[in-house]
Design a protein around this motif. Sequence first.
Motif, PDB file in Angstrom:
ATOM      1  N   GLU A 138       4.157   6.656   1.989  1.00 45.45           N
ATOM      2  CA  GLU A 138       4.640   6.978   3.364  1.00 45.45           C
ATOM      3  C   GLU A 138       5.977   6.202   3.587  1.00 45.45           C
ATOM      4  O   GLU A 138       6.697   6.762   4.326  1.00 45.45           O
ATOM      5  N   TRP A 139       5.857   4.793   3.524  1.00 47.66           N
ATOM      6  CA  TRP A 139       7.190   4.014   3.606  1.00 47.66           C
ATOM      7  C   TRP A 139       8.225   4.412   2.684  1.00 47.66           C
ATOM      8  O   TRP A 139       9.211   4.442   3.375  1.00 47.66           O
ATOM      9  N   GLU A 140       8.126   4.930   1.529  1.00 43.85           N
ATOM     10  CA  GLU A 140       9.125   5.428   0.990  1.00 43.85           C
ATOM     11  C   GLU A 140       9.679   6.767   1.597  1.00 43.85           C
ATOM     12  O   GLU A 140      10.956   6.885   1.573  1.00 43.85           O
ATOM     13  N   LEU A 141       8.860   7.529   1.988  1.00 43.41           N
ATOM     14  CA  LEU A 141       9.221   8.770   2.548  1.00 43.41           C
ATOM     15  C   LEU A 141      10.124   8.438   3.861  1.00 43.41           C
ATOM     16  O   LEU A 141      10.986   9.217   4.302  1.00 43.41           O
ATOM     17  N   ASP A 142       9.497   7.444   4.683  1.00 48.04           N
ATOM     18  CA  ASP A 142      10.537   7.128   5.903  1.00 48.04           C
ATOM     19  C   ASP A 142      11.832   6.699   5.442  1.00 48.04           C
ATOM     20  O   ASP A 142      12.886   7.045   6.024  1.00 48.04           O
ATOM     21  N   VAL A 143      12.053   6.086   4.448  1.00 44.44           N
ATOM     22  CA  VAL A 143      13.186   5.369   3.958  1.00 44.44           C
ATOM     23  C   VAL A 143      14.000   6.710   3.726  1.00 44.44           C
ATOM     24  O   VAL A 143      15.216   6.931   4.033  1.00 44.44           O
ATOM     25  N   LEU A 144      13.649   7.619   2.741  1.00 45.43           N
ATOM     26  CA  LEU A 144      14.286   8.734   2.383  1.00 45.43           C
ATOM     27  C   LEU A 144      14.757   9.618   3.525  1.00 45.43           C
ATOM     28  O   LEU A 144      15.905  10.446   3.714  1.00 45.43           O
ATOM     29  N   VAL A 145      13.801   9.598   4.531  1.00 52.68           N
ATOM     30  CA  VAL A 145      14.074  10.721   5.584  1.00 52.68           C
ATOM     31  C   VAL A 145      15.391   9.992   6.630  1.00 52.68           C
ATOM     32  O   VAL A 145      15.978  10.607   7.094  1.00 52.68           O
ATOM     33  N   GLY A 163       0.750  -1.045   0.056  1.00 50.65           N
ATOM     34  CA  GLY A 163       0.028  -0.281   0.071  1.00 50.65           C
ATOM     35  C   GLY A 163       0.894   1.225  -0.133  1.00 50.65           C
ATOM     36  O   GLY A 163       2.117   1.243   0.205  1.00 50.65           O
ATOM     37  N   LYS A 164       0.265   2.369  -0.122  1.00 53.83           N
ATOM     38  CA  LYS A 164       0.857   3.571  -0.072  1.00 53.83           C
ATOM     39  C   LYS A 164       1.019   4.092   1.319  1.00 53.83           C
ATOM     40  O   LYS A 164       1.729   5.239   1.421  1.00 53.83           O
ATOM     41  N   HIS A 165       0.305   3.477   2.381  1.00 55.38           N
ATOM     42  CA  HIS A 165       0.776   3.764   3.616  1.00 55.38           C
ATOM     43  C   HIS A 165       2.111   3.164   4.471  1.00 55.38           C
ATOM     44  O   HIS A 165       3.093   3.034   3.540  1.00 55.38           O
ATOM     45  N   ARG A 166       1.609   2.234   5.480  1.00 64.01           N
ATOM     46  CA  ARG A 166       2.873   1.618   6.143  1.00 64.01           C
ATOM     47  C   ARG A 166       2.493   0.233   6.272  1.00 64.01           C
ATOM     48  O   ARG A 166       2.603  -0.287   7.035  1.00 64.01           O
ATOM     49  N   ASN A 222      13.189  -5.825   2.521  1.00 66.81           N
ATOM     50  CA  ASN A 222      13.656  -5.253   0.821  1.00 66.81           C
ATOM     51  C   ASN A 222      12.737  -3.916   0.615  1.00 66.81           C
ATOM     52  O   ASN A 222      12.943  -3.278  -0.049  1.00 66.81           O
ATOM     53  N   PHE A 223      11.559  -3.697   1.477  1.00 62.36           N
ATOM     54  CA  PHE A 223      10.728  -2.562   0.855  1.00 62.36           C
ATOM     55  C   PHE A 223      10.768  -1.598   2.315  1.00 62.36           C
ATOM     56  O   PHE A 223      11.077  -0.527   2.171  1.00 62.36           O
ATOM     57  N   PHE A 224      10.132  -2.106   3.183  1.00 61.99           N
ATOM     58  CA  PHE A 224       9.852  -1.235   4.451  1.00 61.99           C
ATOM     59  C   PHE A 224      11.116  -0.820   5.023  1.00 61.99           C
ATOM     60  O   PHE A 224      11.415   0.465   5.806  1.00 61.99           O
ATOM     61  N   MET A 225      12.235  -1.557   5.092  1.00 60.72           N
ATOM     62  CA  MET A 225      13.392  -1.134   5.508  1.00 60.72           C
ATOM     63  C   MET A 225      14.225  -0.440   4.716  1.00 60.72           C
ATOM     64  O   MET A 225      15.170   0.417   4.898  1.00 60.72           O
ATOM     65  N   ASN A 226      14.251  -1.049   3.322  1.00 65.94           N
ATOM     66  CA  ASN A 226      15.354  -0.446   2.382  1.00 65.94           C
ATOM     67  C   ASN A 226      14.509   0.523   1.438  1.00 65.94           C
ATOM     68  O   ASN A 226      15.320   0.679   0.397  1.00 65.94           O
ATOM     69  N   GLY A 227      13.286   0.454   1.161  1.00 64.89           N
ATOM     70  CA  GLY A 227      12.694   0.993   0.174  1.00 64.89           C
ATOM     71  C   GLY A 227      12.550   0.470  -1.313  1.00 64.89           C
ATOM     72  O   GLY A 227      12.328   0.982  -2.155  1.00 64.89           O
ATOM     73  N   GLY A 228      13.075  -0.833  -1.254  1.00 65.05           N
ATOM     74  CA  GLY A 228      12.963  -1.514  -2.546  1.00 65.05           C
ATOM     75  C   GLY A 228      13.869  -0.880  -3.318  1.00 65.05           C
ATOM     76  O   GLY A 228      14.167  -1.041  -4.665  1.00 65.05           O
ATOM     77  N   MET A 257       6.913  13.059 -12.370  1.00 69.88           N
ATOM     78  CA  MET A 257       6.887  12.173 -11.035  1.00 69.88           C
ATOM     79  C   MET A 257       7.865  11.120 -11.129  1.00 69.88           C
ATOM     80  O   MET A 257       8.648  10.775 -10.083  1.00 69.88           O
ATOM     81  N   GLY A 258       7.738  10.399 -12.113  1.00 73.25           N
ATOM     82  CA  GLY A 258       8.792   8.887 -12.245  1.00 73.25           C
ATOM     83  C   GLY A 258      10.244   9.546 -12.376  1.00 73.25           C
ATOM     84  O   GLY A 258      10.976   8.876 -11.493  1.00 73.25           O
ATOM     85  N   GLN A 259      10.611  10.624 -13.105  1.00 75.11           N
ATOM     86  CA  GLN A 259      11.788  11.178 -12.922  1.00 75.11           C
ATOM     87  C   GLN A 259      12.329  11.618 -11.676  1.00 75.11           C
ATOM     88  O   GLN A 259      13.277  11.483 -11.072  1.00 75.11           O
ATOM     89  N   LEU A 260      11.552  12.349 -10.992  1.00 76.85           N
ATOM     90  CA  LEU A 260      11.778  12.978  -9.770  1.00 76.85           C
ATOM     91  C   LEU A 260      12.203  12.004  -8.606  1.00 76.85           C
ATOM     92  O   LEU A 260      12.926  11.832  -7.768  1.00 76.85           O
ATOM     93  N   ARG A 261      11.167  10.749  -8.617  1.00 72.60           N
ATOM     94  CA  ARG A 261      11.298   9.525  -7.911  1.00 72.60           C
ATOM     95  C   ARG A 261      12.674   8.902  -8.021  1.00 72.60           C
ATOM     96  O   ARG A 261      13.554   8.472  -7.338  1.00 72.60           O
ATOM     97  N   LEU A 262      13.257   8.685  -9.329  1.00 74.79           N
ATOM     98  CA  LEU A 262      14.614   8.402  -9.599  1.00 74.79           C
ATOM     99  C   LEU A 262      15.598   9.304  -9.123  1.00 74.79           C
ATOM    100  O   LEU A 262      16.684   8.755  -8.829  1.00 74.79           O
ATOM    101  N   LEU A 263      15.305  10.583  -9.383  1.00 74.69           N
ATOM    102  CA  LEU A 263      16.606  11.519  -8.851  1.00 74.69           C
ATOM    103  C   LEU A 263      16.677  11.274  -7.394  1.00 74.69           C
ATOM    104  O   LEU A 263      17.762  11.733  -6.824  1.00 74.69           O
ATOM    105  N   PHE A 264      15.620  11.043  -6.600  1.00 73.84           N
ATOM    106  CA  PHE A 264      15.863  10.747  -5.130  1.00 73.84           C
ATOM    107  C   PHE A 264      16.247   9.426  -4.810  1.00 73.84           C
ATOM    108  O   PHE A 264      16.242   9.069  -3.698  1.00 73.84           O
ATOM    109  N   GLY A 265      16.605   8.535  -5.870  1.00 77.47           N
ATOM    110  CA  GLY A 265      17.083   7.262  -5.638  1.00 77.47           C
ATOM    111  C   GLY A 265      16.049   6.228  -5.431  1.00 77.47           C
ATOM    112  O   GLY A 265      16.390   5.003  -5.193  1.00 77.47           O
ATOM    113  N   LEU A 266      14.645   6.458  -5.708  1.00 77.80           N
ATOM    114  CA  LEU A 266      13.812   5.566  -5.660  1.00 77.80           C
ATOM    115  C   LEU A 266      13.425   4.812  -7.242  1.00 77.80           C
ATOM    116  O   LEU A 266      13.941   5.754  -8.032  1.00 77.80           O
ATOM    117  N   LYS A 267      12.797   3.754  -7.173  1.00 78.88           N
ATOM    118  CA  LYS A 267      12.725   3.235  -8.525  1.00 78.88           C
ATOM    119  C   LYS A 267      10.951   3.686  -8.951  1.00 78.88           C
ATOM    120  O   LYS A 267      10.277   4.096  -7.983  1.00 78.88           O
TER     121      LYS A 267
END
Length: 601
Positions: free
Chosen positions: A460-467, A206-209, A232-238, A429-439
């Motif tokens: 939200e779980w991706e933002l947690d990883v970035l933060v 999901g998009k939450h946690r 792989n996802f909640f800890m390392n953000g995939g 938005m896809g390019q912005l995600r890639l610039l921040f290191g996400l897929k």
Amino acid sequence: MAENMKQQQQEPDICSRTTLPGSKRLLLTLYVFFSFIIGAPFFLKSRAIYRAPLPFKSIESLDNHLSMNPLLFPCHFHTVFLGFGQENQNMGFAQELEFLMFQKMQHISGSDRVCGGCGDNYSVSVTVDYISGCFQSGALENEVSWPCGSLDLSELEQILASDAAFDEYIESFLQRNGGLLKYRGNAYRVVVVNREMENSYRTVIGKHRHAWIYGKISEGDAVSLAAQLFVNFFMNGGIGEGLFSKGKGEFMPIAADGSVVLSFSLLNANPNDWVFDWDFRKIDEIFLSPVVKALAPLANISVESQILYHTPKASYSYWDENLASYIFSTNDLPFFVNSNEWYLDTSVGAAGQSKILHFVVYVPSADECPLVLQLPDGTISSTNGFMSPTWGGIIVWNPTSCSTDSRSARLSRHTFSSQDLVQVMEVFMGQLRLLFGLKSYTSYDVDIQNIVASEKGFAEWELDVLVRHHAAYNLFSSATTLQSLSKLVQSLPSMIVMDEIGKQVKLSLEAANLAENNASLGMYDAAEVSSREARVWAEAAFFHPSIMSILYFPFEHHVAIYSPFFVPVAMHVFIAAFKETMRYRREREKYWAWKNQAPAL
């Protein structure tokens, strides 16, 4: 003979004297000599450099501590098992699942303590829920981990048809029944719904946690899959193992002061062919405002836009008969941006130290339209865009009037439709995600049937990883900067250290200690803010104008400068004092020698 002796007694003897020598010359000489001796410390004091005291031991202690103990955030992972048989309704079953889950997660994550991750600073809990109650194992203290018996399985059957609806249902269910942790930012859940009548199972994040597994699945497979989701996802953000190891966070496109400028540019290569415009206020309200709000804990983001004309690209393209299009390949991408004609840098972004990310929509001229990007495997890019790390992204937008020969249709002014804006912003938005290191949501090479996309662009779980990772990098960067400043100050004794620099260093150390404390409590956003302040103060101290604007010379240079002025005078004074002292001693000895001989005569 008697007269000769009387004459000798009347003549003075040069080897003796009958009076004490005068002390005026000696006192005057010694006065000048001691004036030099006493004045030397005052002169050195007047030439001394002011140096505010810096906490060198605290700086070294912080640097050593972060080098040996990477910053780790506490994480809690909770798994809920629904729909398993009556034979599994006991506490021993829940404890066994918890033990297996913990072992599996340790096996997947390994012993490498990635800076900014959870490392081994995590806990695991399991809930086995059934109609009349539940068994919980490993729950945190003061935690209502799951509202047992409150979830209606028959109601789930109707909601599970839509992943987005089920995602919101689980979120509202937890909020409604008080199933959220006190520090919710570090709690993640996987809900396993076992349905025997199904032939397989689906895994959705999901998009939450939280994530969920629905269908026919065994306990062992559920534990294994849930552990993979957690690590792989909640800890390392995939993102992939090791991408955010120590030092990698510096590639996140955020300035040292935590500011980012998103600059959107619409380029009309040749306005004589057609002119395109867009309603950027609508883009900002619908698409960008949620993204800026979501990334607020991570960076201070501002948005700008502009429309430019007569902006041809710098690379060349060629016509392909089979594709009926002009082609530019990936080899041409480094030369696509025309820095001589594309004035993308805005005054607001150039005025400060903000990091600028450019997002460009390029409308080609009629002479090379349609213009498409060919990938290395020979296929055509579905987005017709590309990105440059730490710079931004570009989309080539081909007008529909490319295929028409109507001159009037070309010369009219066009405005991007709502559908066109949605397509463009999805790519951005896809390019912005890639610039921040996400897929991107469609590029995960794992057995995941769906990842619910967020309207904010980031789950939200991706933002947690970035933060987490950016806070760790900020803290590590501040410690490194302070340690460099400490070594620089100690290596140059003539360096001026103002009180303001000492204050900035102390503020940086205080913010760093606060960030570590917030991280240990699982307060992700607060740790990010404190770490950002620590880095800002450290950078301000290291690049203080009083340090950068002065040239520093070694001690030998000062000796060489002042020696021609003071050494000749000082040498004459020292020699004169020595000679006068020796003369006074000789004359005094003569007097005492004569006085001792006088009675005998």
